[in-house]
Design a protein around this motif. Sequence first.
Motif, short mmCIF file in Angstrom:
data_model
loop_
_atom_site.label_atom_id
_atom_site.label_comp_id
_atom_site.label_asym_id
_atom_site.label_seq_id
_atom_site.Cartn_x
_atom_site.Cartn_y
_atom_site.Cartn_z
N PRO A 1 -7.66 9.76 -10.66
CA PRO A 1 -8.50 10.15 -9.51
C PRO A 1 -9.13 8.95 -8.79
O PRO A 1 -9.25 8.96 -7.57
N PHE A 2 -9.51 7.93 -9.55
CA PHE A 2 -10.07 6.73 -8.91
C PHE A 2 -9.06 6.09 -7.98
O PHE A 2 -9.37 5.74 -6.84
N ILE A 3 -7.83 5.95 -8.46
CA ILE A 3 -6.77 5.32 -7.66
C ILE A 3 -6.44 6.18 -6.44
O ILE A 3 -6.31 5.67 -5.33
N VAL A 4 -6.31 7.48 -6.63
CA VAL A 4 -6.01 8.38 -5.51
C VAL A 4 -7.13 8.31 -4.47
O VAL A 4 -6.86 8.22 -3.27
N HIS A 5 -8.37 8.33 -4.92
CA HIS A 5 -9.51 8.26 -4.00
C HIS A 5 -9.50 6.94 -3.21
O HIS A 5 -9.72 6.94 -1.99
N ALA A 6 -9.24 5.84 -3.89
CA ALA A 6 -9.19 4.54 -3.21
C ALA A 6 -8.08 4.53 -2.16
O ALA A 6 -8.27 4.02 -1.05
N GLN A 7 -6.94 5.12 -2.49
CA GLN A 7 -5.84 5.17 -1.53
C GLN A 7 -6.20 6.04 -0.32
O GLN A 7 -5.82 5.73 0.81
N GLN A 8 -6.94 7.10 -0.55
CA GLN A 8 -7.35 7.97 0.56
C GLN A 8 -8.31 7.25 1.50
O GLN A 8 -8.36 7.56 2.69
N LEU A 9 -9.07 6.30 0.95
CA LEU A 9 -10.00 5.54 1.79
C LEU A 9 -9.28 4.48 2.63
O LEU A 9 -9.84 4.00 3.61
N GLY A 10 -8.07 4.11 2.23
CA GLY A 10 -7.29 3.18 3.02
C GLY A 10 -6.85 1.94 2.26
O GLY A 10 -7.29 1.68 1.13
N ALA A 11 -5.98 1.18 2.88
CA ALA A 11 -5.36 0.01 2.25
C ALA A 11 -6.38 -1.03 1.81
O ALA A 11 -6.20 -1.69 0.79
N VAL A 12 -7.47 -1.18 2.55
CA VAL A 12 -8.48 -2.20 2.22
C VAL A 12 -9.10 -1.91 0.85
O VAL A 12 -9.34 -2.83 0.07
N GLU A 13 -9.35 -0.63 0.56
CA GLU A 13 -9.97 -0.26 -0.72
C GLU A 13 -9.10 -0.63 -1.92
O GLU A 13 -9.61 -0.84 -3.02
N THR A 14 -7.79 -0.69 -1.72
CA THR A 14 -6.89 -0.99 -2.84
C THR A 14 -6.71 -2.49 -3.05
O THR A 14 -5.94 -2.90 -3.92
N PHE B 1 0.83 -1.21 0.00
CA PHE B 1 0.00 0.00 0.00
C PHE B 1 0.87 1.26 0.00
O PHE B 1 0.62 2.19 -0.77
N GLN B 2 1.89 1.29 0.84
CA GLN B 2 2.79 2.45 0.89
C GLN B 2 3.54 2.62 -0.43
O GLN B 2 3.72 3.74 -0.90
N SER B 3 3.95 1.51 -1.00
CA SER B 3 4.61 1.57 -2.31
C SER B 3 3.66 2.16 -3.35
O SER B 3 4.07 2.96 -4.20
N GLY B 4 2.40 1.77 -3.29
CA GLY B 4 1.40 2.30 -4.21
C GLY B 4 1.22 3.80 -4.07
O GLY B 4 1.06 4.52 -5.06
N ILE B 5 1.25 4.28 -2.84
CA ILE B 5 1.14 5.72 -2.61
C ILE B 5 2.33 6.45 -3.23
O ILE B 5 2.16 7.49 -3.87
N LEU B 6 3.52 5.91 -3.06
CA LEU B 6 4.70 6.52 -3.66
C LEU B 6 4.61 6.51 -5.19
O LEU B 6 4.90 7.51 -5.84
N MET B 7 4.18 5.38 -5.74
CA MET B 7 4.07 5.27 -7.20
C MET B 7 3.03 6.24 -7.74
O MET B 7 3.21 6.83 -8.80
N THR B 8 1.96 6.43 -6.99
CA THR B 8 0.94 7.39 -7.41
C THR B 8 1.53 8.79 -7.51
O THR B 8 1.20 9.54 -8.43
N GLN B 9 2.41 9.14 -6.59
CA GLN B 9 3.05 10.46 -6.64
C GLN B 9 3.90 10.60 -7.91
O GLN B 9 3.94 11.67 -8.52
N VAL B 10 4.56 9.52 -8.31
CA VAL B 10 5.32 9.54 -9.56
C VAL B 10 4.37 9.78 -10.73
O VAL B 10 4.63 10.61 -11.61
N PHE B 11 3.24 9.06 -10.74
CA PHE B 11 2.28 9.21 -11.84
C PHE B 11 1.62 10.58 -11.85
O PHE B 11 1.32 11.12 -12.92
N LEU B 12 1.39 11.16 -10.69
CA LEU B 12 0.82 12.51 -10.65
C LEU B 12 1.75 13.52 -11.30
O LEU B 12 1.31 14.43 -12.02
N LYS B 13 3.04 13.36 -11.09
CA LYS B 13 4.02 14.23 -11.74
C LYS B 13 4.12 13.92 -13.23
O LYS B 13 4.23 14.82 -14.06
N MET B 14 4.05 12.64 -13.57
CA MET B 14 4.09 12.24 -14.98
C MET B 14 2.88 12.80 -15.72
O MET B 14 2.97 13.18 -16.89
N ASN B 15 1.73 12.85 -15.04
CA ASN B 15 0.50 13.35 -15.66
C ASN B 15 0.67 14.78 -16.16
O ASN B 15 0.09 15.16 -17.18
#
Length: 156
Positions: free
Chosen positions: A107-120, A45-59
Motif C-alpha cells: 500500500p505504501f508503494i501504491v500510494h506513492a505511485q498515485q501521488l506521482g513520479a516525484v514521490e517515488t 516510473f512507468q516500469s514501476g507501475i507495471l511491476m506493482t501490478q505484477v506484485f498485486l497479483k502475486m500478493n
Amino acid sequence: MRSLMVVYLVMLSVAIGVEIAAGAFVAPVIFFPQKYLGDGVLTHFQSGILMTQVFLKMNLVIGFVALYSIIYEVQVWMMFKNYDFISFILSIIVVLTTGLFIFYYTPFIVHAQQLGAVETTTEIFAKMHKQSEWVMKALMVAQFMLFVRRSWLSQK
C-alpha cells in the motif's frame, strides 16, 4: 491428512516459484525495457507501475498460501499429530512477513505511485522499497525452510 500435506507442499513451492519469477525474471525485463525494445519506451516510473501490478497479483497467491499455512499448522497442532514446533514458528514467520508485504509495503508503494513520479524518487520511498525487498527475501527463506522441514517430517 496426507493429501493436505501434499497440497501444502505444492502451495509452498508454487509461492516460492512465483516470488522468484517476479523478482528474478519479470522485474529485470520490466525495469530495463530498452534492452528489448529500444530507448524511450517506458520511464522508470512507468516500469514501476507495471511491476506493482505484477506484485498485486502475486500478493493474492502469497496471501492465500500464508493463510493455508497457518490454518494447516494450527490444525496439526490441535490434533497433536505430526506436530512440529519449528514448522509452527516458521508458519508464523510466513504469515507475519506476508502480512507486512501485502498490508504495509505494497500500500505504501501504491500510494506513492498515485501521488506521482516525484514521490517515488524520495529517500523515504527508497528505504521502504529496500525494506520490502528484505521482507520478501525473509519470506522466501521461511517458506523454503518450512517446505524442507515439512518434506523431511513427512518422510518419517
